[in-house]
Design an enzyme around this catalytic site. Structure first.
Site, PDB file in Angstrom:
ATOM      1  CG  HIS A 121      42.682  37.498  33.982  1.00  0.00           C
ATOM      2  ND1 HIS A 121      42.951  37.866  32.695  1.00  0.00           N
ATOM      3  CD2 HIS A 121      41.473  38.033  34.287  1.00  0.00           C
ATOM      4  CE1 HIS A 121      41.938  38.612  32.243  1.00  0.00           C
ATOM      5  NE2 HIS A 121      41.034  38.725  33.186  1.00  0.00           N
ATOM      6  CG  ASP A 198      47.309  40.061  37.498  1.00  0.00           C
ATOM      7  OD1 ASP A 198      46.844  41.148  37.880  1.00  0.00           O
ATOM      8  OD2 ASP A 198      46.736  39.326  36.672  1.00  0.00           O
ATOM      9  CD  GLN A 201      39.364  40.950  40.584  1.00  0.00           C
ATOM     10  OE1 GLN A 201      38.352  41.471  41.039  1.00  0.00           O
ATOM     11  NE2 GLN A 201      39.646  40.965  39.289  1.00  0.00           N
ATOM     12  CE  LYS A 224      39.630  43.996  36.312  1.00  0.00           C
ATOM     13  NZ  LYS A 224      40.319  42.724  36.110  1.00  0.00           N
ATOM     14  CB  CYS A 361      39.555  35.960  31.749  1.00  0.00           C
ATOM     15  SG  CYS A 361      38.622  37.082  30.727  1.00  0.00           S
TER      16      CYS A 361
HETATM   17  C1  LIG Z   1      40.957  42.191  35.157  1.00  0.00           C
HETATM   18  C2  LIG Z   1      42.152  41.354  35.363  1.00  0.00           C
HETATM   19  C3  LIG Z   1      43.193  41.348  34.426  1.00  0.00           C
HETATM   20  C4  LIG Z   1      43.122  42.110  33.132  1.00  0.00           C
HETATM   21  O1  LIG Z   1      43.075  43.471  33.349  1.00  0.00           O
HETATM   22  P1  LIG Z   1      42.816  44.468  32.108  1.00  0.00           P
HETATM   23  O2  LIG Z   1      42.485  45.759  32.781  1.00  0.00           O
HETATM   24  O3  LIG Z   1      41.671  43.911  31.342  1.00  0.00           O
HETATM   25  O4  LIG Z   1      44.064  44.509  31.328  1.00  0.00           O
HETATM   26  C5  LIG Z   1      44.300  40.587  34.715  1.00  0.00           C
HETATM   27  N1  LIG Z   1      44.401  39.867  35.850  1.00  0.00           N
HETATM   28  C6  LIG Z   1      43.413  39.851  36.772  1.00  0.00           C
HETATM   29  C7  LIG Z   1      43.585  39.051  38.015  1.00  0.00           C
HETATM   30  C8  LIG Z   1      42.268  40.591  36.561  1.00  0.00           C
HETATM   31  O5  LIG Z   1      41.284  40.572  37.473  1.00  0.00           O
END
Ligand SMILES: *Cc1c(COP(=O)(O)O)cnc(C)c1O
Length: 403
Positions: A121, A198, A201, A224, A361
């Site tokens: 992302h 990260d 997701q 999320k 993104c």
């Molecule tokens: C949504 C997302 C982000 C960003 O998250 P925010 O809540 O907008 O800070 C970063 N990495 C991944 C893989 C995402 O799906």
């Protein structure tokens, strides 16, 4: 037992209409919907004990502080962190990544190497680029293949004693690929490199165990995983959080202040300057409770069934191509030959169906496939096969109208 009708009752928004049609929400990868249990927690906070935390001696402030710290412990248990102070409550994944990247900007040296995956992302690309620009460290990329999986043999070649940090998402938001993070962490540690995963997701689908993974940093967003926006976590191993300098100066993050010298507060407050998202943190705890009450095994089984059902039905549409076929979560990214994804998304919206269109993104992934973007349907446990049938019919209709 998973009873879909009872579950859907928990989400009042699923009853609304869009353009006169029942809402079908397939944009869960961008943000999930919020169950009554979480909404009630938010209402309860503002109705009964809204106050600033950690400061006041008065009852409301103590109640708010207790609830906020209880939420931190719920989140600690969920991720199985060793200590509650290893859970930093942030504004979300993006801020968490920036705290770590900005911290390492004063630690890395010219010639150090940093590895990111090609599936990232933008929030996990740009902060590292900024860090590398500041320090002279070199950014290397683990490439992907046609299935949307990382080329792990190339990762082996990129690793060396110069590697200081590795960043990878647990699950790709654009394709849904579940990355082999256990292997990535294990291999990076052999070279003494730290790893940030990260999990933005992944966390709606998977319950990660940060101690078992032996991961150095793990970040995620509440919105999320059935929680509110504007709150998330930075998990870090204690010794690493102690190593990193604070990110922002302000109230709550200091121990003593004089104009000559300020000493910083201990964890987690060192990284929590100013008044935090108090209500958001408490509601994040309620969201974690909600998902655990259903159970991640149940959630995964349900979502895998929906994914298989939707994949099979969509694949039968002529000219429809699905991107990312590796081991993945319930995300289907697709295009129809000769039609712009935005046009499909607009028609689906008119029919009450919310999907995401665009580069998600993750422009490098779109560049790899040489496409401007995709239509992304990201499914959640509260979706149904009937909704998928409606999507498939709507995609067929859009195709007819546009070709
Ligand atoms: C949504 C997302 C982000 C960003 O998250 P925010 O809540 O907008 O800070 C970063 N990495 C991944 C893989 C995402 O799906």
């Amino acid at each position: 037992m998973f009873d879909i009708d009872t579950i859907r009752e928990d989400f009042p928004i699923l009853k609304r209409k869009v353009h006169g049609k029942p809402l079908i929400y397939f944009d869960n990868g961008a943000t999930s919907q919020t169950p009554t249990q979480v909404i009630d927690t938010i209402v309860d906070y503002y109705t009964n004990y809204n106050a600033n935390i950690h400061r006041g001696v008065h009852t409301l402030s103590q109640e708010a502080t207790d609830k906020y710290e209880e939420a931190r412990i719920k989140i600690q248990k969920h991720f199985n962190a060793k200590h509650s102070y290893e859970i930093i409550l942030t504004a979300g994944t993006t801020e968490s990544v920036n705290i770590v990247a900005s911290g390492f900007s004063s630690i890395l040296k010219e010639g150090d190497e940093v590895i990111v995956s090609a599936l990232e992302h933008h929030s996990n690309i740009v902060p590292w680029q900024m860090m590398c620009e500041k320090t002279g460290a070199v950014l290397k990329v683990i490439p992907m293949d046609d299935q949307g999986a990382l080329q792990m043999d190339v990762f082996d070649q990129l690793l060396s004693n110069k590697t200081k940090l590795v960043f990878c998402n647990h699950v790709s938001n654009a394709l849904g690929t579940i990355n082999p993070i256990e292997t990535i962490i294990h291999k990076a540690h052999k070279f003494g490199a730290y790893v940030l995963i990260d999990g933005a997701q992944a966390c709606p689908h998977i319950k990660p165990d940060v101690q078992e993974l032996d991961v150095d940093f793990y970040v995620a967003s509440a919105h999320k995983m059935c929680g509110p926006t504007g709150v998330g976590i930075l998990y870090g191993k204690q010794e690493l959080l102690e190593l990193l300098p604070p990110y922002q100066g302000g109230g709550e993050m200091i121990e003593t202040v004089t104009f000559e010298k300020t000493t910083y507060a201990g964890l987690p407050h060192k990284f929590e300057a100013g008044t935090p998202n108090i209500c958001g943190g408490i509601a994040f705890g309620a969201a974690v409770d909600y998902m655990n009450a259903i159970g991640f095994n149940v959630i995964q089984q349900r979502e895998n069934e929906l994914l298989a059902y939707a994949t099979e039905a969509l694949a039968q549409i002529e000219g429809l191509k699905i991107y990312g076929t590796a081991h993945k979560t319930s995300v289907i990214s697709f295009n129809i030959e000769g039609i712009h994804p935005y046009d499909i998304g607009s028609i689906l919206d008119k029919l009450g169906i919310a999907v995401r269109t665009g580069h998600h993104c993750a422009q490098p992934i779109m560049d790899y496939f040489k496409i401007p973007g995709t239509v992304r349907a990201s499914l959640s446990f509260y979706n149904t096969t009937e909704e998928i049938d409606t999507l498939v019919a709507a995609v067929k209709k859009a195709k007819m109208m546009l070709s």
